[in-house]
Design a protein around this motif. Sequence first.
Motif, PDB file in Angstrom:
ATOM      1  N   LYS A  80       0.844  -1.204   0.000  1.00  0.00           N
ATOM      2  CA  LYS A  80       0.000   0.000   0.000  1.00  0.00           C
ATOM      3  C   LYS A  80       0.878   1.254   0.000  1.00  0.00           C
ATOM      4  O   LYS A  80       0.635   2.198  -0.748  1.00  0.00           O
ATOM      5  CB  LYS A  80      -0.908  -0.045   1.238  1.00  0.00           C
ATOM      6  CG  LYS A  80      -1.723   1.184   1.500  1.00  0.00           C
ATOM      7  CD  LYS A  80      -2.691   0.986   2.669  1.00  0.00           C
ATOM      8  CE  LYS A  80      -2.016   1.147   3.999  1.00  0.00           C
ATOM      9  NZ  LYS A  80      -2.968   1.236   5.134  1.00  0.00           N
ATOM     10  N   TYR A  81       1.924   1.241   0.805  1.00  0.00           N
ATOM     11  CA  TYR A  81       2.829   2.397   0.865  1.00  0.00           C
ATOM     12  C   TYR A  81       3.635   2.541  -0.422  1.00  0.00           C
ATOM     13  O   TYR A  81       3.881   3.647  -0.887  1.00  0.00           O
ATOM     14  CB  TYR A  81       3.754   2.303   2.085  1.00  0.00           C
ATOM     15  CG  TYR A  81       3.081   2.850   3.308  1.00  0.00           C
ATOM     16  CD1 TYR A  81       3.306   4.161   3.709  1.00  0.00           C
ATOM     17  CD2 TYR A  81       2.186   2.086   4.046  1.00  0.00           C
ATOM     18  CE1 TYR A  81       2.663   4.687   4.810  1.00  0.00           C
ATOM     19  CE2 TYR A  81       1.538   2.601   5.144  1.00  0.00           C
ATOM     20  CZ  TYR A  81       1.782   3.902   5.521  1.00  0.00           C
ATOM     21  OH  TYR A  81       1.127   4.430   6.605  1.00  0.00           O
ATOM     22  N   GLN A  82       4.043   1.421  -0.988  1.00  0.00           N
ATOM     23  CA  GLN A  82       4.817   1.475  -2.234  1.00  0.00           C
ATOM     24  C   GLN A  82       3.965   2.000  -3.381  1.00  0.00           C
ATOM     25  O   GLN A  82       4.430   2.805  -4.189  1.00  0.00           O
ATOM     26  CB  GLN A  82       5.385   0.094  -2.574  1.00  0.00           C
ATOM     27  CG  GLN A  82       6.412   0.129  -3.672  1.00  0.00           C
ATOM     28  CD  GLN A  82       7.594   1.020  -3.323  1.00  0.00           C
ATOM     29  OE1 GLN A  82       8.249   0.848  -2.305  1.00  0.00           O
ATOM     30  NE2 GLN A  82       7.880   1.999  -4.160  1.00  0.00           N
ATOM     31  N   ALA A 131      -1.624   2.645  10.700  1.00  0.00           N
ATOM     32  CA  ALA A 131      -1.721   1.691   9.587  1.00  0.00           C
ATOM     33  C   ALA A 131      -3.060   1.716   8.846  1.00  0.00           C
ATOM     34  O   ALA A 131      -3.066   1.599   7.616  1.00  0.00           O
ATOM     35  CB  ALA A 131      -1.398   0.279  10.066  1.00  0.00           C
ATOM     36  N   PRO A 132      -4.199   1.884   9.512  1.00  0.00           N
ATOM     37  CA  PRO A 132      -5.457   1.915   8.752  1.00  0.00           C
ATOM     38  C   PRO A 132      -5.623   3.160   7.864  1.00  0.00           C
ATOM     39  O   PRO A 132      -6.428   3.148   6.936  1.00  0.00           O
ATOM     40  CB  PRO A 132      -6.546   1.904   9.832  1.00  0.00           C
ATOM     41  CG  PRO A 132      -5.875   1.417  11.067  1.00  0.00           C
ATOM     42  CD  PRO A 132      -4.448   1.842  10.955  1.00  0.00           C
ATOM     43  N   LEU A 133      -4.878   4.211   8.159  1.00  0.00           N
ATOM     44  CA  LEU A 133      -4.988   5.433   7.356  1.00  0.00           C
ATOM     45  C   LEU A 133      -4.338   5.251   5.993  1.00  0.00           C
ATOM     46  O   LEU A 133      -3.367   4.509   5.855  1.00  0.00           O
ATOM     47  CB  LEU A 133      -4.289   6.603   8.053  1.00  0.00           C
ATOM     48  CG  LEU A 133      -4.895   7.109   9.349  1.00  0.00           C
ATOM     49  CD1 LEU A 133      -4.000   8.197   9.951  1.00  0.00           C
ATOM     50  CD2 LEU A 133      -6.290   7.647   9.121  1.00  0.00           C
ATOM     51  N   PRO A 134      -4.833   5.979   4.985  1.00  0.00           N
ATOM     52  CA  PRO A 134      -4.132   5.960   3.696  1.00  0.00           C
ATOM     53  C   PRO A 134      -2.728   6.558   3.856  1.00  0.00           C
ATOM     54  O   PRO A 134      -2.535   7.472   4.676  1.00  0.00           O
ATOM     55  CB  PRO A 134      -5.002   6.864   2.808  1.00  0.00           C
ATOM     56  CG  PRO A 134      -6.325   6.951   3.497  1.00  0.00           C
ATOM     57  CD  PRO A 134      -6.050   6.775   4.953  1.00  0.00           C
ATOM     58  N   PRO A 135      -1.741   6.052   3.131  1.00  0.00           N
ATOM     59  CA  PRO A 135      -0.382   6.584   3.234  1.00  0.00           C
ATOM     60  C   PRO A 135      -0.313   8.100   3.027  1.00  0.00           C
ATOM     61  O   PRO A 135       0.510   8.774   3.647  1.00  0.00           O
ATOM     62  CB  PRO A 135       0.386   5.833   2.143  1.00  0.00           C
ATOM     63  CG  PRO A 135      -0.347   4.534   2.034  1.00  0.00           C
ATOM     64  CD  PRO A 135      -1.790   4.893   2.233  1.00  0.00           C
ATOM     65  N   ARG A 136      -1.174   8.656   2.196  1.00  0.00           N
ATOM     66  CA  ARG A 136      -1.184  10.098   1.974  1.00  0.00           C
ATOM     67  C   ARG A 136      -1.487  10.827   3.286  1.00  0.00           C
ATOM     68  O   ARG A 136      -0.897  11.845   3.589  1.00  0.00           O
ATOM     69  CB  ARG A 136      -2.215  10.454   0.911  1.00  0.00           C
ATOM     70  CG  ARG A 136      -2.241  11.943   0.601  1.00  0.00           C
ATOM     71  CD  ARG A 136      -3.293  12.319  -0.397  1.00  0.00           C
ATOM     72  NE  ARG A 136      -3.386  11.352  -1.483  1.00  0.00           N
ATOM     73  CZ  ARG A 136      -4.421  11.232  -2.277  1.00  0.00           C
ATOM     74  NH1 ARG A 136      -5.471  12.000  -2.153  1.00  0.00           N
ATOM     75  NH2 ARG A 136      -4.438  10.341  -3.241  1.00  0.00           N
TER      76      ARG A 136
END
Length: 176
Positions: free
Chosen positions: A67-69, A133-138
Amino acid sequence: MRRLALLAATLLLPAQAMAQTPCLTTSEAEAITQVALPDVILETGRICTALPAGSIVRQTSGAFLAKYQAEADRAWPAAQGAIAKLSDPRVSLLLLQSEYARPLITAILAPQIVGRVQPSDCPTIDRIVTLLAPLPPRNVAGVVVAGLQHLKAEKARGKAVVADLPDLPVCAAGRR
């Protein structure tokens, strides 16, 4: 390769060394942060070996890092523009578009950020990352940038904060 070394050296210059340092918008700072986050997480896991193997910070693959990548990939074009804005004019956007630029930049940034982490910090870092962790990386990048801006402002007011903060030159309100 020589141009990439110039790019790396330019990115590592302290803000005071650059005449009239340009500043970044909050979204530009967040884009750079998003690009760096996967490597920062991986580097933190390399330091935090005392944490359980299943710890979120110790993951080296899986849905969390993927997800982060993916968000780092999406943020890269904006980060390129932001880095070009901060770089020496001799470093062109074309150089930043080299396939080597991003891995070089993240290889420089991640250890600089994570180099401040002590093994005793790892349980707290793991808890924070687990909560985020549940939050979007943005959103996580936004939290990181907002936190750095707040700590920088507190330091400027003479209040005791972390002594050696990463300096992300975000523009003051009204200066973009």
